[in-house]
Design a protein around this motif. Structure first.
Motif, short mmCIF file in Angstrom:
data_model
loop_
_atom_site.label_atom_id
_atom_site.label_comp_id
_atom_site.label_asym_id
_atom_site.label_seq_id
_atom_site.Cartn_x
_atom_site.Cartn_y
_atom_site.Cartn_z
N LEU A 181 2.25 -12.39 -41.91
CA LEU A 181 0.94 -12.16 -41.29
C LEU A 181 -0.14 -12.92 -42.04
N ARG A 182 -0.08 -12.90 -43.36
CA ARG A 182 -1.10 -13.56 -44.18
C ARG A 182 -1.03 -15.09 -44.11
N CYS A 183 0.19 -15.65 -44.06
CA CYS A 183 0.29 -17.11 -44.12
C CYS A 183 0.07 -17.77 -42.77
N GLY A 184 0.19 -17.03 -41.69
CA GLY A 184 -0.11 -17.57 -40.39
C GLY A 184 0.95 -18.49 -39.80
N CYS A 185 2.14 -18.47 -40.35
CA CYS A 185 3.23 -19.26 -39.78
C CYS A 185 4.54 -18.50 -39.98
N PRO A 186 5.59 -18.86 -39.24
CA PRO A 186 6.86 -18.17 -39.40
C PRO A 186 7.44 -18.34 -40.80
N ILE A 187 8.15 -17.31 -41.24
CA ILE A 187 8.85 -17.33 -42.52
C ILE A 187 10.34 -17.14 -42.25
N GLY A 209 21.32 -7.04 -48.76
CA GLY A 209 20.22 -7.99 -48.64
C GLY A 209 20.18 -8.60 -47.24
N ASP A 210 19.00 -8.67 -46.66
CA ASP A 210 18.83 -9.24 -45.32
C ASP A 210 18.38 -10.68 -45.39
N SER A 211 18.86 -11.49 -44.45
CA SER A 211 18.25 -12.77 -44.13
C SER A 211 17.48 -12.51 -42.84
N ALA A 212 16.33 -13.16 -42.69
CA ALA A 212 15.48 -12.82 -41.54
C ALA A 212 14.56 -13.96 -41.16
N VAL A 213 14.03 -13.86 -39.95
CA VAL A 213 12.96 -14.73 -39.48
C VAL A 213 11.82 -13.81 -39.09
N LEU A 214 10.64 -14.10 -39.64
CA LEU A 214 9.47 -13.25 -39.42
C LEU A 214 8.31 -14.11 -38.93
N SER A 215 7.47 -13.53 -38.08
CA SER A 215 6.30 -14.24 -37.60
C SER A 215 5.23 -13.24 -37.21
N GLU A 216 4.01 -13.56 -37.52
CA GLU A 216 2.86 -12.73 -37.16
C GLU A 216 3.03 -11.27 -37.58
N GLY A 217 3.63 -11.07 -38.75
CA GLY A 217 3.78 -9.72 -39.28
C GLY A 217 4.94 -8.93 -38.73
N LYS A 218 5.82 -9.58 -37.95
CA LYS A 218 6.95 -8.85 -37.35
C LYS A 218 8.25 -9.56 -37.67
#
Length: 94
Positions: free
Chosen positions: A29-35, A52-61
Motif C-alpha cells: 500500500l505504501r510503495c504504490g506498486c505490486p510486491i 512461509g508464504d510466497s505471495a503477490v500483493l498490490s494496493e494493500g491486498k
C-alpha cells in the motif's frame, strides 16, 4: 518510482510476527506498486520455513499466495499498466 518490487525473503511466521503477510500488505500500500514476495521453503537447522508464504500483493491486498513444496510460481503482469493480471499462480513443482 518502482514499477514492481521483488523481495527475496526468509521470514517464517514467528512469535514476534505471527503473520508476516500483514506487513507485506502494508508495504504494498505504501510503495504504490505490486510486491512479489519470494519466500524459502523447507526446514533448516535454525529456521522452519514450512509455513512461509510466497505471495503477490498490490494496493494493500494479497492477490495470491503459495505455501508448500519447492516450486516455480508463474503469474501474468502487465508492464504498461503496472498491474498483476493473474488471480492464481501456475505452480510448477521442482
Amino acid at each position: 518510482m518502482a514499477d514492481l518490487v521483488i523481495v527475496s525473503a526468509a521470514w517464517p511466521p514467528a512469535s514476534c510476527c505471527p503473520d508476516p503477510l500483514a506487513v507485506w500488505e502494508k508495504s504494498s500500500l505504501r510503495c504504490g506498486c505490486p510486491i512479489v514476495l519470494c519466500n524459502q521453503t523447507g526446514h533448516y537447522k535454525r529456521m522452519d520455513m514450512t509455513r512461509g508464504d510466497s505471495a503477490v500483493l498490490s494496493e494493500g491486498k494479497c492477490l495470491m499466495s503459495y505455501r508448500g513444496d519447492p516450486a516455480v510460481l508463474l503469474f501474468d503482469y502487465d508492464e504498461v499498466k503496472r498491474k498483476v493480471c493473474s488471480q492464481t499462480f501456475e505452480v510448477l513443482p521442482c
